[in-house]
Write a protein that holds these residues in place. Structure first.
Motif, PDB file in Angstrom:
ATOM      1  N   THR A  80       0.853  -1.188   0.000  1.00 34.70           N
ATOM      2  CA  THR A  80       0.000   0.000   0.000  1.00 34.70           C
ATOM      3  C   THR A  80       0.886   1.234   0.000  1.00 34.70           C
ATOM      4  OG1 THR A  80      -0.087   0.184   2.416  1.00 34.70           O
ATOM      5  CG2 THR A  80      -1.742  -1.241   1.370  1.00 34.70           C
ATOM      6  N   LEU A  81       0.279   2.372  -0.206  1.00 24.79           N
ATOM      7  CA  LEU A  81       1.032   3.619  -0.102  1.00 24.79           C
ATOM      8  C   LEU A  81       1.648   3.773   1.277  1.00 24.79           C
ATOM      9  CD1 LEU A  81      -1.568   5.703  -2.045  1.00 24.79           C
ATOM     10  CD2 LEU A  81       0.865   5.662  -2.661  1.00 24.79           C
ATOM     11  N   GLU A  82       0.951   3.286   2.312  1.00 25.09           N
ATOM     12  CA  GLU A  82       1.487   3.378   3.675  1.00 25.09           C
ATOM     13  C   GLU A  82       2.676   2.442   3.883  1.00 25.09           C
ATOM     14  OE1 GLU A  82      -2.903   4.481   3.995  1.00 25.09           O
ATOM     15  OE2 GLU A  82      -1.686   3.057   2.872  1.00 25.09           O
ATOM     16  N   THR A  83       2.602   1.207   3.408  1.00 23.87           N
ATOM     17  CA  THR A  83       3.716   0.276   3.636  1.00 23.87           C
ATOM     18  C   THR A  83       4.978   0.729   2.922  1.00 23.87           C
ATOM     19  OG1 THR A  83       3.243  -1.219   1.763  1.00 23.87           O
ATOM     20  CG2 THR A  83       2.130  -1.685   3.861  1.00 23.87           C
ATOM     21  N   GLU A  84       4.847   1.429   1.811  1.00 25.42           N
ATOM     22  CA  GLU A  84       6.017   1.867   1.054  1.00 25.42           C
ATOM     23  C   GLU A  84       6.503   3.261   1.447  1.00 25.42           C
ATOM     24  OE1 GLU A  84       5.869   1.336  -3.157  1.00 25.42           O
ATOM     25  OE2 GLU A  84       5.195  -0.737  -3.032  1.00 25.42           O
TER      26      GLU A  84
END
Length: 604
Positions: A80-84
């Motif tokens: 996700t945008l958060e994990t990256e």
């Protein structure tokens, strides 16, 4: 130069996540822990000429919002945008007037920025281009051009990794955008605002971080050097410069001189049968912000090789290497290839190099050093120490040092050792590899640091922050042909996050050869001292498989989402654990869970 400023800012979210929660049975003063850990975090990682400010630490305007994940939230099962994102957090700008404002707090004026951001892919792939407006002290300064052309790959796509219509899972969302600040440098008491206005046409902007840098003047031509321009190289990107650069290298080699690549961007898209070869020569640019060798590979590529060869006696300094590659595959259709392929029994030096959109920097030979360099937005490893997958005496992988480098958004391990025995088991063991004082931020695939076999490996004083798919650090072997890990020392590292979406992952994973390995009875041997493992999205430390010998001394495991230390069933070996601290556990979790008590013995 800045050591630790970047790491403290990148670690804000993970520091805060556990600073005030004290796990059951832990006698810990949260304020003391936070202060002591902040000091250790500040001492780890690379000394860089820039400061990174996380967007989520800024002041939001309009309807801008922060997005984040933290330990204890449901473990991710896809990218996700958060994990990256670094710190697992970002700012979303969606409506006109949405903005994020950060302070210019580097202590020096800023004349260059690197904006790390994501904008959407095109519906059929291939990316889009859009601008985002930059304001200084609330006054418009310039529009920054962003692109998703070299972002948004799709894992498992049935056509190609750039096709969103072929059933793949999206990842590699971000890209980095170096920007010269228009007009006067930004002052130290100023504010920097990124704002979506009517002229900024992307549907949404996701901003992760901004680097603040004061770039010095371009370097001058050194004495006793030959300029590539004298042999026809074009600094204005108008014609191919491959042959001109190589001819200059050949002339310098024969005359005992060095090669000078002046300020400019040099196109290299020639179909010459071999890539640029700098063996035996010093090659210097005007600085990594000033001199760029750009590979414009004809896409889709066909067995294209565009790496730069560094061999015995090479010194390569002060330039940038960039490409138009769009997915991974060395020499493949996506245009990717190694940035630098180093080897040679006679030693080499790489210093102050910036590699972008490459596959990996592939580092072998004997007595080689890469230092003070950057690898970002790669499709493969940032820096990989290896034995070349061959018994070649120029590819032994002995005494290779990687120190004081910065890697972000890498498409495989940010820093790695890779000791491969080969199918016949005849390749030599990597020996004396050193990974020292480096920073790894937000790799979109694989691990922050990976130790895959070797002997006398040292991994010290590095910073890893926010790994998307795998572990902050993996200590094991590589596949069935990987040499065992005979001895490794892991000390003084700060490892934030890890335990990503790609299966069972953790902050640190320790493994060993499998039953089908060429070395099925070999042990993994590692000593870990004075490391911080914080904010893993799963277990803090995971000891797996059989035949492990591990010594853990004075390590801190803080606020993991699951167990502090987990040894699952079927593990054999020994662990000597002394002076370690596991703290800020979530309710129901335990410090050490040994599910192999009769086969894995813990003492100390």
């Amino acid at each position: 130069m800045y050591r630790g400023t970047l790491s403290v800012l990148c670690g804000v979210a993970l520091l805060a996540a556990g600073a005030l929660s004290v796990g059951p049975g832990n006698d810990v003063r949260a304020d003391v822990v936070a202060a002591a850990d902040a000091e250790l975090i500040a001492a780890a990682g690379a000394t860089t000429p820039f400061v990174t400010v996380e967007a989520e630490s800024g002041t939001l305007g309009g309807a801008a919002r922060r997005r984040s994940i933290s330990p204890g939230a449901p473990a991710p099962t896809a990218a996700t945008l958060e994990t990256e994102a670094s710190g697992y957090a970002l700012v979303e700008l969606k409506a006109n007037g949405d903005s994020v404002t950060i302070p210019s707090n580097s202590g020096r004026t800023t004349n260059a920025l690197v904006v790390r951001a994501s904008i959407p892919d095109a519906p059929t792939g291939g990316g889009i281009t859009a601008t985002l407006n930059l304001y200084v002290n609330n006054v418009f300064r310039q529009a920054i051009t962003l692109s998703s052309r070299q972002a948004w790959n799709y894992r498992g796509a049935t056509t190609n990794p750039d096709d969103p219509r072929a059933g793949g899972i999206p990842y590699r969302f971000y890209n980095e955008f170096p920007v010269w600040v228009a007009g006067a440098p930004i002052g130290t008491a100023s504010t920097i605002k990124l704002q979506k206005d009517a002229a900024n046409t992307a549907a949404v902007y996701h901003v992760d971080s901004v680097d603040l840098e004061n770039v010095g003047a371009a370097l001058a031509q050194p004495a006793n050097s030959i300029s590539v321009i004298s042999n026809g190289a074009d600094p204005n990107f108008g014609k191919d410069s491959t042959v001109a650069i190589q001819n200059t290298v050949n002339a310098a080699r024969s005359q005992g001189k060095s090669v000078w690549i002046p300020r400019g961007t040099y196109l290299t898209n020639s179909l010459v049968p071999t890539p640029l070869d700098f063996t035996g020569v010093k090659v210097q640019g005007a600085g990594m912000w000033y001199t760029t060798i750009y590979r414009k590979v004809p896409l889709p590529a066909n067995s294209w090789r565009s790496q730069i060869t560094v061999g015995s006696g090479t010194t390569l300094t002060d330039l940038q290497i960039d490409t138009n590659a769009i997915w991974r595959g060395v020499g493949g259709t996506g245009g990717s290839d190694y940035g630098i392929n180093a080897g040679g029994a006679g030693g080499w030096l790489i210093d102050r190099i910036w590699t972008r959109h490459i596959d990996a920097n592939w580092l072998s030979g004997t007595n080689g050093t890469v230092q003070n360099s950057r690898a970002v937005d790669t499709y493969g490893d940032g820096f990989n120490i290896n034995n070349g997958n061959t018994p070649n005496p120029d590819k032994l992988g002995r005494n290779i040092t990687v120190r004081n480098n910065f890697a972000r958004n890498t498409g495989d391990d940010s820093f790695a050792t890779y000791s491969d025995a080969g199918a016949s088991g005849t390749n030599g063991q990597v020996n004396g590899a050193k990974i020292l004082n480096n920073t790894a931020i937000a790799p979109w695939w694989a691990n922050g640091i990976r130790i895959a076999g070797g002997q006398n490996v040292e991994v010290r004083d590095n910073l890893v922050n926010s790994v998307s798919s795998n572990n902050a650090m993996d200590i094991s072997v590589y596949g069935d042909t990987g040499h065992p890990l005979e001895s490794a020392t892991v000390s003084g590292n700060v490892l934030l996050g890890g335990g990503g979406w790609n299966g069972i992952r953790s902050g640190v994973h320790i493994g060993s050869p499998g039953s089908t390995s060429l070395f099925p009875n070999a042990y993994t041997n590692v000593t870990m001292t004075n490391n911080i493992l914080r904010g893993s999205l799963r277990a803090g430390l995971h000891i797996d498989r059989t035949r492990i010998r591990v010594t853990l001394t004075n390590n801190t495991i803080d606020h993991p989402a699951k167990q502090g230390i987990w040894i699952p069933t079927g593990v054999t070996g020994t662990g000597t654990f002394t002076g370690n601290t596991v703290q800020n556990l979530l309710p129901g979790q335990i410090a050490t869970q040994n599910d192999s008590p009769t086969t894995f013995t813990i003492t100390g």
